[in-house]
Motif scaffolding. Structure first.
Motif, mmCIF file in Angstrom:
data_model
loop_
_atom_site.group_PDB
_atom_site.id
_atom_site.type_symbol
_atom_site.label_atom_id
_atom_site.label_comp_id
_atom_site.label_asym_id
_atom_site.label_seq_id
_atom_site.Cartn_x
_atom_site.Cartn_y
_atom_site.Cartn_z
ATOM 1 N N SER A 1 3.967 -12.891 -0.855
ATOM 2 C CA SER A 1 3.918 -11.450 -0.626
ATOM 3 C C SER A 1 3.151 -10.730 -1.722
ATOM 4 O O SER A 1 2.677 -9.615 -1.532
ATOM 5 N N GLY A 2 3.035 -11.354 -2.894
ATOM 6 C CA GLY A 2 2.337 -10.706 -3.990
ATOM 7 C C GLY A 2 0.858 -10.963 -4.018
ATOM 8 O O GLY A 2 0.124 -10.296 -4.736
ATOM 9 N N ARG A 3 0.393 -11.925 -3.224
ATOM 10 C CA ARG A 3 -1.015 -12.307 -3.294
ATOM 11 C C ARG A 3 -1.974 -11.171 -2.926
ATOM 12 O O ARG A 3 -2.982 -10.995 -3.596
ATOM 13 N N PRO A 4 -1.707 -10.376 -1.875
ATOM 14 C CA PRO A 4 -2.624 -9.267 -1.582
ATOM 15 C C PRO A 4 -2.769 -8.288 -2.744
ATOM 16 O O PRO A 4 -3.831 -7.725 -2.964
ATOM 17 N N ILE A 5 -1.667 -8.094 -3.500
ATOM 18 C CA ILE A 5 -1.723 -7.178 -4.641
ATOM 19 C C ILE A 5 -2.668 -7.727 -5.704
ATOM 20 O O ILE A 5 -3.516 -7.018 -6.236
ATOM 21 N N TYR A 6 -2.516 -9.022 -6.031
ATOM 22 C CA TYR A 6 -3.376 -9.637 -7.029
ATOM 23 C C TYR A 6 -4.827 -9.663 -6.553
ATOM 24 O O TYR A 6 -5.743 -9.470 -7.328
ATOM 25 N N ARG A 7 -5.014 -9.912 -5.243
ATOM 26 C CA ARG A 7 -6.370 -9.943 -4.702
ATOM 27 C C ARG A 7 -7.029 -8.582 -4.842
ATOM 28 O O ARG A 7 -8.191 -8.465 -5.221
ATOM 29 N N GLN A 8 -6.265 -7.523 -4.544
ATOM 30 C CA GLN A 8 -6.800 -6.175 -4.671
ATOM 31 C C GLN A 8 -7.086 -5.836 -6.126
ATOM 32 O O GLN A 8 -8.124 -5.243 -6.443
ATOM 33 N N SER A 9 -6.184 -6.238 -7.030
ATOM 34 C CA SER A 9 -6.390 -5.973 -8.451
ATOM 35 C C SER A 9 -7.616 -6.696 -8.967
ATOM 36 O O SER A 9 -8.433 -6.126 -9.695
ATOM 37 N N ALA A 10 -7.762 -7.976 -8.589
ATOM 38 C CA ALA A 10 -8.918 -8.743 -9.032
ATOM 39 C C ALA A 10 -10.206 -8.131 -8.515
ATOM 40 O O ALA A 10 -11.223 -8.110 -9.202
ATOM 41 N N SER A 11 -10.172 -7.624 -7.284
ATOM 42 C CA SER A 11 -11.362 -7.010 -6.703
ATOM 43 C C SER A 11 -11.783 -5.780 -7.504
ATOM 44 O O SER A 11 -12.964 -5.585 -7.792
ATOM 45 N N ARG A 12 -10.817 -4.939 -7.862
ATOM 46 C CA ARG A 12 -11.124 -3.740 -8.641
ATOM 47 C C ARG A 12 -11.630 -4.098 -10.027
ATOM 48 O O ARG A 12 -12.546 -3.468 -10.556
ATOM 49 N N LEU A 13 -11.047 -5.119 -10.624
ATOM 50 C CA LEU A 13 -11.493 -5.558 -11.942
ATOM 51 C C LEU A 13 -12.917 -6.090 -11.882
ATOM 52 O O LEU A 13 -13.704 -5.883 -12.807
ATOM 53 N N THR A 14 -13.253 -6.774 -10.800
ATOM 54 C CA THR A 14 -14.618 -7.284 -10.643
ATOM 55 C C THR A 14 -15.625 -6.147 -10.550
ATOM 56 O O THR A 14 -16.705 -6.210 -11.146
ATOM 57 N N VAL A 15 -15.271 -5.109 -9.827
ATOM 58 C CA VAL A 15 -16.148 -3.934 -9.732
ATOM 59 C C VAL A 15 -16.336 -3.310 -11.113
ATOM 60 O O VAL A 15 -17.462 -2.951 -11.504
ATOM 61 N N ALA A 16 -15.251 -3.189 -11.870
ATOM 62 C CA ALA A 16 -15.342 -2.629 -13.224
ATOM 63 C C ALA A 16 -16.202 -3.498 -14.119
ATOM 64 O O ALA A 16 -17.020 -2.996 -14.908
ATOM 65 N N ALA A 17 -16.054 -4.822 -13.996
ATOM 66 C CA ALA A 17 -16.869 -5.734 -14.804
ATOM 67 C C ALA A 17 -18.353 -5.553 -14.500
ATOM 68 O O ALA A 17 -19.182 -5.476 -15.418
#
Length: 222
Positions: free
Chosen positions: A3-19
């Motif tokens: 259940s937590g995977r979508p949250i981490y996926r969304q967080s990683a996606s935002r971090l990638t954009v910031a990077a």
């Protein structure tokens, strides 16, 4: 955990954009500095400053930026694993080629101004990072690509490979930051627009590395 995977996926996606944002900003500011303040970029120039600019541009924008892209590509690109591995290895190989040219430019610059080679902390960190990076690539290629090690050997090597890549990225950033400050010291820049520009380049490079590392770290939860 699922259940937590979508949250981490969304967080990683935002971090990638910031990077990517910080990497592009560092790239643009580096071009502004070298073209507007330092006279341009040319390897075969008779002007030693232009030759040095090749080193600064390739090592910062080519080597660090490409290494970060390679790390994120393996973790964030939606594709088959073999494709991600191939892109990961190819981008790192391009980074090595770019790094060789950048290091050659530094030695050429020292020859032109009759300066000593490999005397500063920047050069020590930079050369050590580059040599270890090449070793990391060779070991990774033979262990994970061709001819490939045994599955249990690959399983044992993988955490060290990941940790080594992240550590080498930070070492490269340390080399970049010490190089920027060394150059600013040589130019005797104090309270000047060019000095502030160099500071922002270093800041964005550091933020780029941090967000690349966070992207890679969070991706293991996806």
């Amino acid at each position: 955990m699922d259940s937590g995977r979508p949250i981490y996926r969304q967080s990683a996606s935002r971090l990638t954009v910031a990077a990517h944002l910080f990497g592009i900003l560092a790239f643009i500011l580096m071009l502004v500095w070298l073209l507007h303040y330092r006279g341009g970029i040319e390897y075969h120039s008779d002007n030693p400053d232009r030759v040095f600019n090749v080193h600064a541009f390739l090592m910062l924008c080519g080597f660090i930026f490409l290494v970060g892209q390679a790390m994120m590509a393996y973790k964030t690109v939606l594709s088959q694993r073999v494709v991600r591995k191939s892109v990961h290895m190819l981008l790192h190989l391009i980074a090595i080629v770019v790094g060789v040219i950048g290091i050659c430019a530094a030695f050429k610059y020292h020859d032109m101004i009759h300066a000593e080679d490999v005397y500063s902390l920047h050069s020590w960190i930079g050369l050590a990072t580059f040599c270890l990076f090449c070793l990391q690539w060779v070991l990774g290629f033979f262990a994970f690509m061709f001819p490939r090690a045994a599955p249990d050997t690959r399983a044992r090597m993988l955490p060290w490979h990941v940790f080594g890549g992240r550590a080498l990225l930070y070492m490269a950033i340390c080399a970049a930051l010490t190089g920027l400050m060394e150059k600013a010291t040589f130019l005797n820049l104090k309270h000047h627009r060019e000095s502030r520009l160099i500071n922002f380049i270093g800041l964005f490079v550091l933020l780029y590395g941090i967000f690349v590392d966070l992207t890679v770290g969070l991706a293991r939860y996806v």
